[in-house]
Design an enzyme around this catalytic site. Structure first.
Site, PDB file in Angstrom:
ATOM      1  CB  CYS A   4      -0.706  10.674   5.441  1.00 54.41           C
ATOM      2  SG  CYS A   4      -0.629  12.480   5.655  1.00 54.41           S
TER       3      CYS A   4
ATOM      4  CD  GLU B  10       2.656  10.294   3.792  1.00 52.13           C
ATOM      5  OE1 GLU B  10       2.078  10.063   2.727  1.00 52.13           O
ATOM      6  OE2 GLU B  10       2.228  11.127   4.634  1.00 52.13           O
TER       7      GLU B  10
ATOM      8  CE  LYS C 297      -1.658   8.832   1.696  1.00 58.16           C
ATOM      9  NZ  LYS C 297      -0.942  10.125   1.610  1.00 58.16           N
TER      10      LYS C 297
END
Length: 283
Positions: free
Chosen positions: A160, A40, A124
């Site tokens: 993440c 990321e 995300k």
């Protein structure tokens, strides 16, 4: 299939970060990898402005990554930032106009997947509003799971904080994923490395998939001071088997990790541990 995880420490300079992508992609290709995964925020590290660099998937940064992938004949997965919804108000971003104006927007935290025969992107979904950081101040959330196929293997994507939410990984598995990729810039702090390891292993066992957990390296290993509460990486990228075994793991510094994926291992794990078939859903 041989894959590589590139544990890098990116900075503010997006051109310098592109050089990292090219250098590590070349090393991955030389090592026999068909795909290399970057973390990321490969485009620019957290703790820096994002709105001023956000660009569409056909913009210059993504186009350069696409060209590197094509030149080397390797699939690249890398974290970048794309424009958010027009009119969404972002706080603390240079160049933002007045709230409610059409030119005010946040960004999206996007994974670009590009290479021979493959083109995909994932935004995300779960934004990191935790441990004193508020990602939702500057980022618009994605809306759904994304998978892609390479060499007869289906891969699911996650970023993440997503790793704390099992439903996304199960959704990827329902879409046929045998491997889940997690690209991260994990926040440091007491117990955070242990949590990263635990969550990667748990998501593998939840879904009987390989998990490729690729994180930013620890900036301190490069002599870089952390910027406030921004999540800038702890390292410990890892490849986890469908039954939760850590096959390979790096330490906190930069490095390149190789692993060989075998769909037969996933099939065997799902025969022994049919959690996807046995589960109940609740409303």
């Amino acid at each position: 299939m041989r894959v590589a995880l590139a544990q890098v420490v990116t900075r503010r300079d997006i051109s310098g970060n592109l050089e990292l992508v090219e250098n590590f992609a070349r090393q991955a290709k030389k090592g026999g990898a068909e795909m290399v995964v970057f973390p990321e925020a490969t485009m620019r590290a957290f703790g820096n402005s994002l709105l001023d660099i956000a660009e569409p998937l056909d913009g210059p940064w993504a186009t350069r990554v696409r060209r590197i992938a094509a030149e080397l004949g390797i699939v690249i997965v890398a974290g970048m930032f794309t424009p958010g919804d027009p009119g969404s108000a972002g706080s603390g971003q240079p160049g933002a106009g007045a709230a409610g104006s059409d030119d005010v927007r946040k960004v999206r935290n996007t994974l670009l997947v590009t290479g021979p025969g493959v083109e995909a992107s994932y935004d995300k979904i779960h934004l990191f509003d935790a441990f004193g950081f508020a990602e939702s101040d500057t980022v618009d959330a994605g809306t759904g799971p994304v998978t892609f196929e390479l060499g007869g293997i289906r891969f699911g994507l996650a970023t993440c904080y997503d790793v704390r939410f099992p439903a996304l990984f199960t959704a990827n598995a329902d879409l046929g994923a045998e491997v889940n990729i997690v690209c991260a810039s994990w926040g440091s702090g007491p117990g955070k490395v242990d949590q990263w390891r635990l969550l990667a292993r748990a998501r593998a066992v939840d879904t009987t998939t390989y998990v490729l957990a690729c994180g930013q390296g620890d900036p301190a290993t490069q002599g870089i001071e952390a910027k406030g509460s921004a999540p800038t990486g702890v390292g410990h990228s890892a490849v986890v088997s469908p039954l939760g075994e850590v096959i390979e793991e790096l330490d906190g510094g930069t490095g390149l990790l190789f692993a060989d994926l075998d769909p037969a291992v996933v099939k065997e794990a799902r025969t022994k541990l049919p959690v996807l078939a046995n589960r109940h859903t609740f409303q």
